[in-house]
Scaffold this active site. Structure first.
Site, PDB file in Angstrom:
ATOM      1  N   GLU A   1      22.755 -51.986 105.209  1.00 18.62           N
ATOM      2  CA  GLU A   1      23.960 -51.555 105.925  1.00 18.62           C
ATOM      3  C   GLU A   1      24.184 -50.049 105.876  1.00 18.62           C
ATOM      4  O   GLU A   1      25.032 -49.513 106.618  1.00 18.62           O
ATOM      5  CB  GLU A   1      25.192 -52.263 105.344  1.00 18.62           C
TER       6      GLU A   1
ATOM      7  N   HIS B   1      20.007 -51.818 100.616  1.00 18.26           N
ATOM      8  CA  HIS B   1      21.235 -51.507 101.344  1.00 18.26           C
ATOM      9  C   HIS B   1      20.947 -51.372 102.835  1.00 18.26           C
ATOM     10  O   HIS B   1      21.037 -50.270 103.395  1.00 18.26           O
ATOM     11  CB  HIS B   1      21.844 -50.205 100.825  1.00 18.26           C
TER      12      HIS B   1
ATOM     13  N   SER C   1      18.820 -47.967  96.706  1.00 19.37           N
ATOM     14  CA  SER C   1      19.464 -46.962  95.864  1.00 19.37           C
ATOM     15  C   SER C   1      19.941 -47.661  94.601  1.00 19.37           C
ATOM     16  O   SER C   1      21.038 -48.207  94.564  1.00 19.37           O
ATOM     17  CB  SER C   1      20.637 -46.312  96.608  1.00 19.37           C
TER      18      SER C   1
ATOM     19  N   CYS D   1      22.532 -55.792  96.928  1.00 17.65           N
ATOM     20  CA  CYS D   1      22.158 -54.872  95.850  1.00 17.65           C
ATOM     21  C   CYS D   1      22.635 -55.394  94.480  1.00 17.65           C
ATOM     22  O   CYS D   1      22.185 -56.437  94.040  1.00 17.65           O
ATOM     23  CB  CYS D   1      22.677 -53.467  96.137  1.00 17.65           C
TER      24      CYS D   1
END
Length: 306
Positions: A237, A235, A192, A142
Site C-alpha cells: 500500500e 507494504h 520496511s 507487515c
C-alpha cells in the site's frame, strides 16, 4: 464504485483530487445496495497517511466499500491528533457485536519488541480471536502479519542483521490461487522492517500456503484457512514517497540508515523514486475483495453464521 467514508475525513479531498470516487454517508444512505463492510485496525503512527494509502488501494474495484476505522483503547497515539482519532475511529469495544465482510490489521513500529511487551498486545489478541468468528477474511500487513502468524499458528519472528528497506523482486509460487490471479511471474513490492518470519518455518507448516517470495526479502504473501486469514509481509500500500520519508526521518535522527534498495535511480536520494509496484498492489487488494470477501460473504451478515 466508490469508497464510502465520513464526509469530513481529511484524506477525502486528496482521494477526490486523484479521481478516486469517494461517496459520503448522505449519498450512500440513498442507494439501494449493500456495500462491502471493511474494518481497518490502523496501528501505524501516522494514521492519516495510512488511511490514504489503504483507501487508495481499496478503490480499484467495482464494489462499493464501506470502511470503518478501528482503534485500540490500550494505547495512546502520539503522532496523530486525539481529535482526529476520536472523531473518525471507533474503539474496538463498541464493535464487538458487529460483523465485517473483511478486516485489515496494519503494521506497527514495534517489531523489535517481543509481542508480549507491546502495550496493546492483550487487546490485539482479543481482536484477532474476534476476527475468526466475526469476519469473512482478515488481511494482515507487515508487523500485523507477524503478529497474526504468532497468535494463530505459534510461528515467531526473528531479528534481521540490518533493516530490510527497499523495493524487491518477488516470484509467484501458486498461480492457481485466486489471490495472485493476474500477477506476472515476477513483481516488485516494498518492504520496511527489522524482523522477519523465517521462511523455513512457514514452509514446514502445512496450514500455511506460500503464494509469493523473494530471494532477498523472504516470504511476501501467504494464507491460511482457505483465505480466511491472509498475511502480507511487506507494504504494497505504500505510495511513491513513503520509503523516502522513512529514510530521511531516520537520517534526521542520526541513525545512519542504508539507502533503500532498488528505490532511488542510481541509488541517489536526491532523485525521485520510481513507482514500480502500484499495479500489483492494486491487483492484490482487488483480488482480496473480489475472491475472498465479496464472493464468499453472505448478503445478510447477521443472519448467517460464519
Amino acid at each position: 464504485m466508490p469508497i464510502r467514508v465520513q464526509n469530513d475525513l481529511p484524506v477525502k479531498e486528496i482521494l477526490e483530487q486523484e479521481n478516486i470516487f469517494v461517496m459520503d454517508e448522505y449519498r450512500a444512505a440513498h442507494q439501494d445496495i449493500r456495500p462491502i463492510s471493511i474494518g481497518l485496525l490502523n496501528l501505524m503512527p501516522l494514521k492519516e497517511d495510512t488511511e490514504l494509502q489503504i483507501l487508495r488501494s481499496l478503490s480499484n474495484t467495482p464494489l462499493q466499500v464501506d470502511v470503518t476505522f478501528v482503534r485500540v483503547t490500550s494505547h495512546v497515539s502520539r503522532n496523530t491528533s486525539t481529535s482526529h482519532i476520536y472523531k473518525f475511529y471507533e474503539p474496538f469495544d463498541s464493535l464487538r457485536n458487529k460483523k465485517f465482510d473483511g478486516f485489515i490489521i496494519t503494521g506497527a513500529p514495534v517489531e523489535q519488541m517481543p509481542f508480549e511487551e507491546v502495550d496493546y498486545w492483550e487487546e490485539l489478541k482479543e481482536i484477532m480471536e474476534w476476527t475468526t468468528t466475526n469476519v469473512m477474511s482478515t488481511l494482515h500487513l507487515c508487523w500485523g502479519a507477524q503478529a497474526g502468524l504468532y497468535y494463530h499458528y505459534g510461528i515467531g519472528k526473528k531479528d534481521l542483521p540490518k533493516k530490510l528497506s527497499g523495493v524487491y523482486r518477488h516470484r509467484v509460487r501458486n498461480r492457481k490461487i485466486p489471490l495472485v490471479r493476474g500477477f506476472d511471474d515476477v513483481f516488485m513490492a516494498p518492504h520496511s522492517r527489522h524482523t522477519e518470519v523465517p521462511q523455513e518455518l512457514l514452509e514446514a507448516d502445512e496450514r500455511i500456503t506460500i503464494l509469493a517470495d523473494s530471494r532477498q526479502a523472504g516470504v511476501f504473501l501467504c494464507m491460511a484457512e482457505a483465505g480466511r486469514q491472509i498475511f502480507v509481509m511487506g507494504h504494497p500500500e505504500y505510495d511513491r514517497m513513503t520509503l523516502d520519508s522513512e529514510y530521511k526521518r531516520d537520517m534526521g535522527k542520526g541513525l545512519n540508515p542504508q539507502i533503500p534498495e532498488n528505490y532511488y535511480p542510481d541509488d541517489d536520494p536526491e532523485n525521485k523514486p520510481v513507482l514500480t509496484w502500484r499495479a500489483h498492489a492494486n491487483n492484490l487488494y482487488t483480488n482480496w475483495l473480489n475472491y475472498y470477501v465479496y464472493q464468499v460473504t453472505p448478503y445478510d451478515l447477521y443472519g448467517t453464521p460464519f
